[in-house]
Structures are given as structure tokens and as C-alpha cells.
Design an enzyme around this catalytic site. Structure first.
Site, PDB file in Angstrom:
ATOM      1  N   GLU A 179      -9.958  15.783  21.274  1.00 52.65           N
ATOM      2  CA  GLU A 179      -8.899  15.690  22.385  1.00 52.65           C
ATOM      3  C   GLU A 179      -8.915  14.144  23.152  1.00 52.65           C
ATOM      4  O   GLU A 179      -8.549  13.954  24.228  1.00 52.65           O
ATOM      5  CB  GLU A 179      -9.497  16.702  23.657  1.00 52.65           C
ATOM      6  CG  GLU A 179      -9.372  17.959  23.252  1.00 52.65           C
ATOM      7  CD  GLU A 179      -9.204  18.896  24.340  1.00 52.65           C
ATOM      8  OE1 GLU A 179      -9.220  18.506  25.680  1.00 52.65           O
ATOM      9  OE2 GLU A 179      -9.463  20.268  24.305  1.00 52.65           O
TER      10      GLU A 179
ATOM     11  N   GLY B 168      -9.737   9.724  23.416  1.00 54.70           N
ATOM     12  CA  GLY B 168      -8.655   9.328  23.374  1.00 54.70           C
ATOM     13  C   GLY B 168      -8.060   8.581  22.077  1.00 54.70           C
ATOM     14  O   GLY B 168      -7.979   8.743  21.055  1.00 54.70           O
TER      15      GLY B 168
ATOM     16  N   TRP C 118      -0.591  15.370  35.183  1.00 52.52           N
ATOM     17  CA  TRP C 118      -0.552  16.264  33.927  1.00 52.52           C
ATOM     18  C   TRP C 118       0.744  15.819  33.146  1.00 52.52           C
ATOM     19  O   TRP C 118       1.813  15.815  33.777  1.00 52.52           O
ATOM     20  CB  TRP C 118      -0.332  17.567  34.187  1.00 52.52           C
ATOM     21  CG  TRP C 118      -1.594  17.964  34.943  1.00 52.52           C
ATOM     22  CD1 TRP C 118      -1.804  18.523  36.050  1.00 52.52           C
ATOM     23  CD2 TRP C 118      -2.945  18.455  33.960  1.00 52.52           C
ATOM     24  NE1 TRP C 118      -3.247  18.892  36.184  1.00 52.52           N
ATOM     25  CE2 TRP C 118      -3.709  19.004  35.009  1.00 52.52           C
ATOM     26  CE3 TRP C 118      -3.399  18.244  32.874  1.00 52.52           C
ATOM     27  CZ2 TRP C 118      -5.274  19.222  34.681  1.00 52.52           C
ATOM     28  CZ3 TRP C 118      -4.758  18.366  32.365  1.00 52.52           C
ATOM     29  CH2 TRP C 118      -5.480  19.069  33.625  1.00 52.52           C
TER      30      TRP C 118
ATOM     31  N   GLU D  65     -16.178  45.049   5.782  1.00 47.81           N
ATOM     32  CA  GLU D  65     -16.242  46.174   4.817  1.00 47.81           C
ATOM     33  C   GLU D  65     -16.925  47.266   5.540  1.00 47.81           C
ATOM     34  O   GLU D  65     -16.597  48.470   5.319  1.00 47.81           O
ATOM     35  CB  GLU D  65     -16.852  45.413   3.599  1.00 47.81           C
ATOM     36  CG  GLU D  65     -15.888  44.643   2.905  1.00 47.81           C
ATOM     37  CD  GLU D  65     -16.499  43.242   3.234  1.00 47.81           C
ATOM     38  OE1 GLU D  65     -16.197  42.506   2.337  1.00 47.81           O
ATOM     39  OE2 GLU D  65     -16.694  43.006   4.455  1.00 47.81           O
TER      40      GLU D  65
ATOM     41  N   ASP E  51     -11.822  10.264  32.893  1.00 55.93           N
ATOM     42  CA  ASP E  51     -11.442  11.501  33.361  1.00 55.93           C
ATOM     43  C   ASP E  51     -12.569  12.499  33.781  1.00 55.93           C
ATOM     44  O   ASP E  51     -12.191  13.394  34.745  1.00 55.93           O
ATOM     45  CB  ASP E  51     -10.724  12.409  32.410  1.00 55.93           C
ATOM     46  CG  ASP E  51      -9.347  11.623  31.751  1.00 55.93           C
ATOM     47  OD1 ASP E  51      -8.814  10.659  32.385  1.00 55.93           O
ATOM     48  OD2 ASP E  51      -9.146  11.991  30.766  1.00 55.93           O
TER      49      ASP E  51
ATOM     50  N   ARG F 255      -9.251  26.053  22.578  1.00 54.89           N
ATOM     51  CA  ARG F 255     -10.782  25.814  22.817  1.00 54.89           C
ATOM     52  C   ARG F 255     -11.717  26.951  22.735  1.00 54.89           C
ATOM     53  O   ARG F 255     -12.521  26.940  22.500  1.00 54.89           O
ATOM     54  CB  ARG F 255     -10.937  25.178  24.480  1.00 54.89           C
ATOM     55  CG  ARG F 255     -10.290  23.724  24.574  1.00 54.89           C
ATOM     56  CD  ARG F 255     -10.830  23.430  25.892  1.00 54.89           C
ATOM     57  NE  ARG F 255     -10.116  22.041  26.204  1.00 54.89           N
ATOM     58  CZ  ARG F 255     -10.404  21.440  27.600  1.00 54.89           C
ATOM     59  NH1 ARG F 255     -10.887  22.195  28.465  1.00 54.89           N
ATOM     60  NH2 ARG F 255     -10.056  20.211  27.767  1.00 54.89           N
TER      61      ARG F 255
ATOM     62  N   CYS G  10     -22.360  43.695   0.797  1.00 53.96           N
ATOM     63  CA  CYS G  10     -21.285  44.469   1.050  1.00 53.96           C
ATOM     64  C   CYS G  10     -20.876  45.233  -0.266  1.00 53.96           C
ATOM     65  O   CYS G  10     -20.663  46.437  -0.335  1.00 53.96           O
ATOM     66  CB  CYS G  10     -20.109  43.656   1.515  1.00 53.96           C
ATOM     67  SG  CYS G  10     -20.181  43.214   3.272  1.00 53.96           S
TER      68      CYS G  10
END
Length: 372
Positions: A298, A300, A172, A54, A202, A186, A86
Site C-alpha cells: 500500500e 508509498g 481521501w 474432499e 499517515d 485486506r 485425502c
């Protein structure tokens, strides 16, 4: 409410979306000032602790705000936080009418802004495109009303629901377009969460990698009951503005805690669940208490399964690649204990999108629609 109100609220929503992923723990808010059928000011909230939408819109309008209409996607605040209320700026500007998308969900301040303005002679209309305004701020709404972050379960999987081969190989499964979109996700969340199995297998960086070095690295969260993550893990040794937080069991070895803390990790011991593993509700409660409003999970499969069993997932984003990995591959979620189809976790508000040869299936899980 008129057709024009809908049109200008849509414009305010477009402004609000510019701040998504940058305002936490505050909401993404947009505002537009309309005078004699012309937009004379607009703005959006850019970062917590800075002026609200605002104020940006009113500053852009200047003297033209007198007698004008203000469209704002969230009820203006009437309390002093890191910035002044505000409502005071609105009254000082001479705004005659305020059109609000959604009420403030924070039970401490809900309704206060609209009532305050109305009590001082400002015409107030509320609930214009409310569903759309709520949809862009689901993390804020959940955090404000429950103290918990909004949980998004994400995975790239094969047609038969596998996230890795029998040997654990997963790079992949999905294509380049899908992976690029994941980095955009992300960039918009407060935290990324993985289990220790994924972190060890990983050695991921869990950073945001967008073209031109754009993007912000969120907090990295690892569920590691026995503190198996080595101090030389990539996420602890790379250059990144994002921190790494590790949740472990209450009896974790002191030498492991010391080594990981020395490497820069934030160690958070939590109680164990009676069924085994960390108490995930306590993990989310701790994250919420530290201002985390959204978490992208993400993997597992063990973490996905545990969150689904506990009913802690709000939103799902599954990238399905046109390949088969077979029954010996790693499933997207481990045992759920489902015995009847109508008892299975089911998505609502389902949408599909194409990313190259991949298909993204996304939707909300039971209970999330009340928030959204």
C-alpha cells in the site's frame, strides 16, 4: 471431459472461493460429490490444519459416495501433513471417478494423488477448468514453487498518477466504495506492506474495517531501514489481532530495536541492497519462510518504484479517482529508469471495474502469467 464435468467443476470452484483468505498457507479448495446426476455432498477447505474440501464433501455425502464422482479443484493430497491424506478417504468412501481441476504445484507431491488413485482403479480426469482453478490460488502456487509470496501493488491515485498532494495530503483521493473494497482485499491477504515514509506521514492503523466488525487483520509489515517508526505508532498501540513486523538494516540501533520489540513489534534485520535501501528480495524471502503467501503493498511511491524496478510485483490494482493533483503531487511510483516504451512494466489480463466515480484498473505484470 463433458459439459457436465465443466458445470460441476464450476460448482466446486464456487465452494473453493468461500475459503479465499482463510486457508493460508494452504490453497483454497472446493469439492462436490455427484451421484446419479444429483449433488449429494459438497464442501470447501476452511482453515489450515482442518479437514480438506474432499473430506467435508465426502462426509456430507455419507454412504451415497459409493460409486459416485468427486469433483475437486486441486489434486487430492497423498501425503500426511497436519491432516491425513485425502486419497485414503476417497478410496475408503468408494468413489468411482475423480475429476481434478489442477495438479498440485508443490514439487514434493505433484502428481502423487492422481497417480495413486488411478493405480487403485479410480477413474481420474485432470485439467478441467484448470486456468480458473489456478487463478484463485496464485499466492499458493507462487509460494509452493518459489518460496516467495504473491505481491499485489495497490494505490488510490489521481488521473495524473498522483497519490498525494505536494504537501503529502491524501485523505481521501478515492471514494467510499473504493475504500470499502480495499478493506475486503485486506481481509483476503496474509500481510499489508508499507514503507516508513507512509507509516510516519499517515500513522495508519492498517487494519481491516468491514461492516459489523467483520474481517481479519493481516500481518502489518513496515520497511524501516533506520527504525524511525516510534513505539507509540498507532499500529503498535491499537487493539488488533494482527501483528506488526518491521524490517530494518543490519546495523540498526540496539535501543530502537529494544523499544519497538517491547511495544510488540517483530523486528527482522535484513541486508541492504547495493543500490541503497533494504534488499526487497530478502524481505519477501523472509516473509515467505514465515508462511506469508500474499502481500498487499500500500505504498508509498518509493516502495512501489523499488518493487517495480526489481521486478517483484505480480499483480496491480490501481484505483483512479476523477481528480487532478498536478506535477508537484507525489507520484504513484518513483523513478523507474524507463527509456523506451517497450521496456516499461506492462499489465496483461487487464480488467476494469467501477466503484462509484472511481475506476479500478487491475492486471498481472510480466512473469506472473506463468504462475497464474
Amino acid at each position: 471431459m463433458s459439459a457436465a464435468d465443466l458445470d460441476y467443476m464450476r460448482l466446486a470452484l464456487r465452494e473453493a472461493k468461500k475459503g479465499i483468505g482463510r486457508t493460508s498457507p494452504n490453497p483454497a479448495v472446493g469439492a462436490v460429490v455427484l451421484k446419479n446426476g444429483m449433488v449429494v455432498g459438497k464442501g470447501y477447505h476452511r482453515k489450515a490444519g482442518t479437514p480438506h474440501a474432499e473430506v467435508h464433501a465426502l462426509n456430507a455425502a455419507g454412504a451415497k459416495a459409493k460409486g459416485a464422482t468427486l469433483y475437486v479443484t486441486l489434486e487430492p493430497c497423498n501425503h500426511t501433513g497436519r491432516t491425513p491424506p485425502c486419497t485414503a478417504a476417497i478410496l475408503q468412501s468408494g468413489i468411482r471417478r475423480v475429476v481434478i481441476g489442477m495438479a498440485d504445484p508443490d514439487p514434493r507431491v505433484a502428481g502423487g494423488g492422481a497417480e495413486y488413485l488411478a493405480s487403485r482403479g479410480v477413474s481420474v480426469v485432470s485439467g478441467v477448468l484448470e486456468a480458473e482453478c489456478r487463478a484463485i490460488n496464485r499466492p499458493f502456487i507462487k509460494h509452493a514453487t518459489t518460496g516467495l509470496p504473491w505481491v499485489i501493488m495497490k494505490a488510490g491515485m489521481s488521473l495524473d498518477g498522483r497519490i498525494a498532494t505536494a504537501t503529502g495530503h491524501s485523505n481521501w483521493i478515492t471514494g467510499k466504495a473504493s475504500r470499502h473494497y480495499v478493506h475486503r482485499l485486506r481481509d483476503r491477504v496474509d500481510a499489508i506492506l508499507v514503507g516508513s515514509g507512509t507509516a510516519l506521514a499517515d500513522d495508519p492503523s492498517l487494519t481491516t474495517r468491514l461492516p459489523g466488525g467483520r474481517g481479519r487483520d493481516p500481518l502489518r509489515v513496515v520497511l524501516d531501514t533506520a527504525l524511525r517508526l516510534p513505539a507509540m505508532a498507532k499500529m503498535l498501540t491499537q487493539e488488533s489481532a494482527g501483528r506488526t513486523m518491521i524490517f530494518c538494516g543490519p546495523q540498526s540501533a540496539a535501543n530502537k530495536v529494544k523499544a519497538l520489540a517491547a511495544a510488540g513489534a517483530l523486528i527482522r534485520p535484513v541486508s541492504l541492497h547495493p543500490g541503497g535501501g533494504l534488499d526487497l528480495k530478502l524481505v519477501l524471502r523472509q516473509l515467505g519462510s514465515e508462511g506469508i503467501t500474499s502481500v498487499l503493498v500500500e505504498g508509498g511511491g518509493t516502495v512501489h518504484g523499488a518493487l517495480l524496478r526489481a521486478g517483484l510485483v505480480d499483480e496491480v490494482k490501481m484505483f483512479v479517482a476523477p481528480i487532478f493533483l498536478g506535477a508537484d503531487g507525489v507520484p504513484v511510483a518513483d523513478r523507474l529508469g524507463v527509456t523506451l516504451i517497450n521496456a516499461a512494466p506492462r499489465l496483461s489480463e487487464v480488467r476494469t471495474r467501477r466503484f462509484g466515480d472511481d475506476v479500478l484498473i487491475e492486471g498481472l505484470l510480466a512473469g506472473a502469467t506463468a504462475v497464474g
